[in-house]
Enzyme design. Structure first.
Site, PDB file in Angstrom:
ATOM      1  N   HIS A  12       0.847  -1.195   0.000  1.00  0.00           N
ATOM      2  CA  HIS A  12       0.000   0.000   0.000  1.00  0.00           C
ATOM      3  C   HIS A  12       0.883   1.246   0.000  1.00  0.00           C
ATOM      4  CE1 HIS A  12      -0.315   1.554   4.432  1.00  0.00           C
ATOM      5  NE2 HIS A  12       0.862   1.036   4.239  1.00  0.00           N
TER       6      HIS A  12
ATOM      7  N   CYS B  93       5.783   6.838   4.128  1.00  0.00           N
ATOM      8  CA  CYS B  93       4.592   6.036   3.829  1.00  0.00           C
ATOM      9  C   CYS B  93       3.978   6.416   2.480  1.00  0.00           C
ATOM     10  CB  CYS B  93       3.534   6.203   4.921  1.00  0.00           C
ATOM     11  SG  CYS B  93       4.114   5.670   6.535  1.00  0.00           S
TER      12      CYS B  93
ATOM     13  N   HIS C 176       5.104   0.311  -0.484  1.00  0.00           N
ATOM     14  CA  HIS C 176       5.800  -0.537   0.489  1.00  0.00           C
ATOM     15  C   HIS C 176       4.745  -1.539   0.965  1.00  0.00           C
ATOM     16  CE1 HIS C 176       3.826   2.435   3.051  1.00  0.00           C
ATOM     17  NE2 HIS C 176       3.942   1.580   4.058  1.00  0.00           N
TER      18      HIS C 176
ATOM     19  N   HIS D 255       3.227  -4.627   4.188  1.00  0.00           N
ATOM     20  CA  HIS D 255       3.173  -5.098   5.573  1.00  0.00           C
ATOM     21  C   HIS D 255       2.624  -6.518   5.653  1.00  0.00           C
ATOM     22  CE1 HIS D 255       3.980  -1.138   7.265  1.00  0.00           C
ATOM     23  NE2 HIS D 255       3.072  -0.617   6.476  1.00  0.00           N
TER      24      HIS D 255
ATOM     25  N   ASP E  68      -4.855 -10.530   0.573  1.00  0.00           N
ATOM     26  CA  ASP E  68      -3.561 -11.204   0.696  1.00  0.00           C
ATOM     27  C   ASP E  68      -2.796 -11.201  -0.626  1.00  0.00           C
ATOM     28  OD1 ASP E  68      -1.566 -12.603   2.057  1.00  0.00           O
ATOM     29  OD2 ASP E  68      -2.298 -14.503   1.233  1.00  0.00           O
ATOM     30  N   HIS E  69      -1.551 -10.775  -0.568  1.00  0.00           N
ATOM     31  CA  HIS E  69      -0.695 -10.661  -1.757  1.00  0.00           C
ATOM     32  C   HIS E  69      -1.313  -9.727  -2.798  1.00  0.00           C
ATOM     33  CE1 HIS E  69       1.430 -13.888   0.200  1.00  0.00           C
ATOM     34  NE2 HIS E  69       2.411 -13.764  -0.653  1.00  0.00           N
TER      35      HIS E  69
ATOM     36  N   GLU F 239      -0.611  -3.286  11.952  1.00  0.00           N
ATOM     37  CA  GLU F 239       0.183  -2.987  10.763  1.00  0.00           C
ATOM     38  C   GLU F 239       1.647  -3.371  11.005  1.00  0.00           C
ATOM     39  OE1 GLU F 239      -0.204   0.726   7.864  1.00  0.00           O
ATOM     40  OE2 GLU F 239       1.113   1.150   9.540  1.00  0.00           O
TER      41      GLU F 239
END
Lengths: 149, 149, 149, 149, 149, 149
Positions: free
Chosen positions: A27, A46, A52, A54, A92-93, A139
């Site tokens: 994100h 950010c 980047h 998480h 996810d992914h 996060e």
């Protein structure tokens, strides 16, 4: 059975049940009404335009009374199935800003993500016979948000 | 001082010292010699072209003899400074495939990332008077790689 | 590709890859050559004839060289599939002393369980093109065993 | 018994068994050959003359062959008893620089503490029929030392 | 003393104090009014007639005002003693369905176990001068229940 | 923007945001109105006159509405800065009984420390535009306190 006595008492026996699920996503924090400089000033690293990511950890807490036939509030497998199908498979992914239908046009902050997940799963948990109580979204090991609806 | 006796003994007293650091980054698994279909067949959801990401946890282990004046192998602050400047600042809130100088033209797998971090920090740790022993890199709570050079 | 240079160097680049899996099982420590009193003297509360149980955590570490086409040692999904099919499905929500084919006639200690899991998965990991390096088996947060073959 | 076959094989079956114990102690880093300014220059905030402290976590790993009568290397209760009596009782809720007999005249660094604990417990573990393999001592979640003798 | 001023203020100063304890136990989910097939349909692998088990983690939270003579709510040692004697000794290395007096005739689900532990310890914590606020019971790293009475 | 719709709804959207910070400090439990024997009787090993210490973990939870321009409650960097400057720098590598201005004349229990940290940071968090909701302070992995003001 002794368990059924729980139902006969005057006092409601409310139990909170929590399921943990995880997803790994990319994100960035970005306000489209601002130029890159303003985004960088406010969001710092950010706002990296190349993204980047998480390992998010989600805790979903539901509440309800104990079912006298099973001894549980709801079937954890049912809860997990809802979370996997409607939240984890979507996130996810994935890239939260780009790939996720229910996040389209919204800030990809942990706060907003938590609120939007609530909207998705709240009616589905109600259909299982329990109430959604809280979503906690981590996060990093140093920060998380909680939303109670 | 009794501590200096450690140096006088015949046997080398080797101590292993580990520092943990973290970074949050985006990446994808992608072989540029393959088309999208082949990449998806091999790498599955890890090949999402819009990226995904992780909270990486890095453990750097150095070994050396105890310094009789300080009682430690090397100053942890020096080790941490090297790791922050040469690894964390390059990787944290970055896209491993796109933003990181020492990963240019290389696979963004945890294995290759671990090897490339080794190349970056190994001479700098030598300059501190210790030997780099191991880098352990966790991608998720369920998988990690270790490299011993 | 730069990655393929890894293969041309004289030095072997060995990487260790670890996968974590979990199973919840019942067991007891019990030597059938001893009477109950002797079993209780030696094994204490671990010899409870009505069983007790644990959330076991297993870490399987394989080693190998980086595959220049993928950037990884072996496909984690293949490793996880082997572990799930041959270990987790045999042990999860089972009684180690009673239900598990490969533990028949053996002590249900963490040490023996770790050795027997090695025997089961070692040839299968070899078939993936890597070597089994270590199995670490945690019984509680305060004790674990490791086996290197 | 099948277990006894382990002993008849030509290959030694070496198992590593680890016990985790914890202690909470005060300390400071301080070289008595230096004045306060020099101590502060080198050790920074770790040299605070009024002390600071940590929740130390100690992992003691022993190795040995599986005992065919018990299925374990040594009795964990025996290992824990040694650690509690000779290490934890000496260090827990104590000042490492002041209160601990086996640390008298020595640096209160994690490295030196780890070495001195080794000296204390190594012969006692030998007496149990196993070899001390490693002591790992965590000072914080971000740093630990390991000593292999 | 300044501490005693806490008592003189109009506002009650309520503090929540939590103690963590652990026990390892076997159990199965089983409704005696159902045949094996129905039990298996509803409870799945959790109904394995040969049992399975868990490392349960229990968090007991009590609330009360700060005692001006000690600076704490209640003595943690007293709280821990109650939990060890009345909960841990009854459950640790036991079969929840078979061995535990206060679970006789009740479902061995985490929900019911949590409620029954509450009944056992609530009056004993009251006798210490505090109120039981919450019991949180973790069955695995992915699920837990909470009960507030 | 869709986000701004959050503000137009009748229902307040309250989000809880938590930041984790750590400090390592020495302390002892000691009532100056009592002699050493009484202190030892009540506080046990926690009253060691030579001090002991802990790795404290602090979780600070604030609540507020989502800012429609940023998608977050408050800037985590601002929250972290307050905590580092006014709490961590005062406590980290310090002696709680001796070195900490805001603990002068107060019991160095976790309960009182938690209350006094609240007093320090509550007005500063209000100035950021959020409300302090809870401070959770962990002394060891087995005990923590929570304060809600």
């Amino acid at each position: 059975m002794i368990l059924s006595l729980y139902l006969l008492s005057n006092k409601k026996i409310m139990i909170y049940l929590t399921r943990r699920e995880r997803f790994n996503a990319a994100h960035k924090l970005h306000n489209p009404d601002w130029d890159d400089q303003k985004n960088h000033e406010v969001f710092g690293k950010c706002s990296n335009p190349n993204w980047h990511g998480h390992n998010y950890i989600m805790y979903v807490t539901v509440k309800g009374e104990v079912n006298p036939e099973t001894g549980w509030v709801i079937d954890l497998k049912d809860l997990s199935k809802i979370l996997k199908e409607h939240v984890i498979e979507q996130l996810d992914h994935k890239n939260i800003n780009v790939d996720v239908e229910f996040m389209k046009g919204k800030w990809a902050s942990t706060e907003v993500l938590c609120i939007e997940i609530w909207k998705v799963i709240e009616p589905k948990i109600k259909a299982l016979g329990a109430d959604l109580h809280c979503i906690k979204l981590e996060e990093t090991e140093n920060n998380y948000v909680e939303y109670y609806g």
